[in-house]
Design an enzyme around this catalytic site. Structure first.
Site, PDB file in Angstrom:
ATOM      1  N   ASN A   1       0.869  -1.180   0.000  1.00  0.00           N
ATOM      2  CA  ASN A   1       0.000   0.000   0.000  1.00  0.00           C
ATOM      3  C   ASN A   1       0.904   1.228   0.000  1.00  0.00           C
ATOM      4  OD1 ASN A   1      -1.794   2.049   0.482  1.00  0.00           O
ATOM      5  ND2 ASN A   1      -2.358   1.395   2.559  1.00  0.00           N
TER       6      ASN A   1
ATOM      7  N   LYS B   1       0.124   4.301  -0.259  1.00  0.00           N
ATOM      8  CA  LYS B   1      -0.481   5.505   0.336  1.00  0.00           C
ATOM      9  C   LYS B   1      -0.244   6.706  -0.589  1.00  0.00           C
ATOM     10  CE  LYS B   1      -0.127   3.306   4.794  1.00  0.00           C
ATOM     11  NZ  LYS B   1      -0.038   3.424   6.246  1.00  0.00           N
TER      12      LYS B   1
ATOM     13  N   HIS C   1      -9.506   1.326   4.964  1.00  0.00           N
ATOM     14  CA  HIS C   1      -8.226   1.499   5.666  1.00  0.00           C
ATOM     15  C   HIS C   1      -8.442   2.449   6.842  1.00  0.00           C
ATOM     16  CE1 HIS C   1      -4.105   2.610   6.554  1.00  0.00           C
ATOM     17  NE2 HIS C   1      -3.746   1.513   5.922  1.00  0.00           N
TER      18      HIS C   1
ATOM     19  N   GLU D   1      -6.805   4.839   7.877  1.00  0.00           N
ATOM     20  CA  GLU D   1      -6.584   6.256   7.546  1.00  0.00           C
ATOM     21  C   GLU D   1      -7.831   6.847   6.879  1.00  0.00           C
ATOM     22  OE1 GLU D   1      -2.871   5.603   5.525  1.00  0.00           O
ATOM     23  OE2 GLU D   1      -1.957   5.124   7.448  1.00  0.00           O
TER      24      GLU D   1
ATOM     25  N   GLU E   1      -5.185  -4.703  10.793  1.00  0.00           N
ATOM     26  CA  GLU E   1      -4.132  -3.697  10.964  1.00  0.00           C
ATOM     27  C   GLU E   1      -4.383  -2.917  12.259  1.00  0.00           C
ATOM     28  OE1 GLU E   1      -2.181  -2.493   6.977  1.00  0.00           O
ATOM     29  OE2 GLU E   1      -3.924  -1.250   7.248  1.00  0.00           O
TER      30      GLU E   1
ATOM     31  N   GLY F   1       2.799   2.524  10.769  1.00  0.00           N
ATOM     32  CA  GLY F   1       3.758   3.607  10.597  1.00  0.00           C
ATOM     33  C   GLY F   1       4.496   3.978  11.864  1.00  0.00           C
TER      34      GLY F   1
ATOM     35  N   SER G   1       3.665  -1.977  10.333  1.00  0.00           N
ATOM     36  CA  SER G   1       5.124  -2.053  10.502  1.00  0.00           C
ATOM     37  C   SER G   1       5.698  -3.422  10.117  1.00  0.00           C
ATOM     38  CB  SER G   1       5.526  -1.652  11.925  1.00  0.00           C
ATOM     39  OG  SER G   1       5.138  -0.308  12.185  1.00  0.00           O
TER      40      SER G   1
END
Ligand code: 13P
Length: 259
Positions: A12, A14, A102, A104, A174, A180, A220
């Site tokens: 991904n 992003k 996701h 985010e 996730e 991250g 991660s």
């Protein structure tokens, strides 16, 4: 129990890499991966929308067996939705996998479980496969609410989706606190939650579906921890953010079985 689920390693990207950089990384990756890698696992890349056509051209003209993915789409076919991209537009570019929900998108752009459920259905309608993302915040984990959060996301995300479709899709667990941050879940914690995801799918769609669906871990994932995570019985792949932006690192993750 079925053990022949082919692992899916997904990058991904992003909001990183413009279309020139995208072409470069795909070409570098194509030199680093060989037929045995694609035989051992499916590999998908999820570039920003502006890169997708360029990546498609490189994959198809060089016959690279990497699967083209997207990070997001709208659930409507067309309409006055400034800035959005429809699932039909992605299908036309030979996109096969679409990341849906996701964290985010949920946390920054306010996507709700209802939007996400509509997207799952819209992606299927266009003969693509959703990668449904679920996961808890650090507060939810510390308060002992990780499982109830994830169960709710799965129940709502899969509402009204037929068993066969559920079996063909991918759920990415996730944990938000691991995205991250460099704070990867331990293989044991990741396994426990991915096994829980499978149990939730079983409650909704039965044992055969639960045995077939692929469950990825994301948060991660790096070359150094990929093998240990992917060795877990209920982890069928990885959704990789940062480490997918460098060809070397992503290739080493894809080759996790050799480490
Ligand atoms: P990182 O691998 O950078 O933690 O990102 C994970 C992720 O969000 C993949 O979708």
């Amino acid at each position: 129990m079925t053990t022949n689920r082919k692992p899916l390693i997904s990058g991904n990207w992003k909001m990183y890499l413009n279309h020139f950089e995208a072409i470069q990384i795909i070409q570098t990756l194509s030199y680093q991966l060989d037929a045995s890698d694609y035989e051992a696992c499916d590999v998908s890349v999820h570039p920003p929308f502006t890169d997708i056509r360029s990546v498609q051209t490189v994959l198809e003209s060089d016959r690279i067996p990497m699967i083209l993915g997207a990070q997001h789409c709208h659930f409507e076919e067309k309409g006055a939705f400034t800035g959005e991209v429809s699932p039909g537009m992605l299908e036309k570019l030979n996109v096969k996998y679409v990341i849906v929900g996701h964290s985010e998108r949920r946390e920054i752009f306010g996507e709700t479980d209802e939007h996400i459920n509509a997207k799952v259905k819209a992606v299927f309608k266009h003969t693509m496969t959703p990668i449904l993302c679920v996961g808890e915040t650090i507060e939810e984990r510390e308060e002992g609410n990780a499982q109830s959060k994830v169960r709710g996301q799965i129940q709502n995300g899969l509402k009204g989706v037929g068993k066969e479709r559920v079996a063909s899709m991918v759920v990415a667990y996730e944990p938000i606190w691991a995205i991250g941050t460099g704070m990867t879940a331990t293989p044991g914690d990741a396994q426990e939650m991915c096994s829980f995801v499978r149990d939730c799918v079983k409650e909704i769609a039965g044992g055969t579906t639960a045995d077939t669906i692929r469950i990825q871990y994301g948060g991660s994932v790096k070359p150094i921890n990929a093998a240990e995570l992917l060795k877990q019985p209920d982890i069928d792949g990885a959704l990789v953010g940062g480490a997918s932006l460098e060809a070397d690192k992503f290739a080493r993750i894809v080759k996790y079985r050799l480490h």
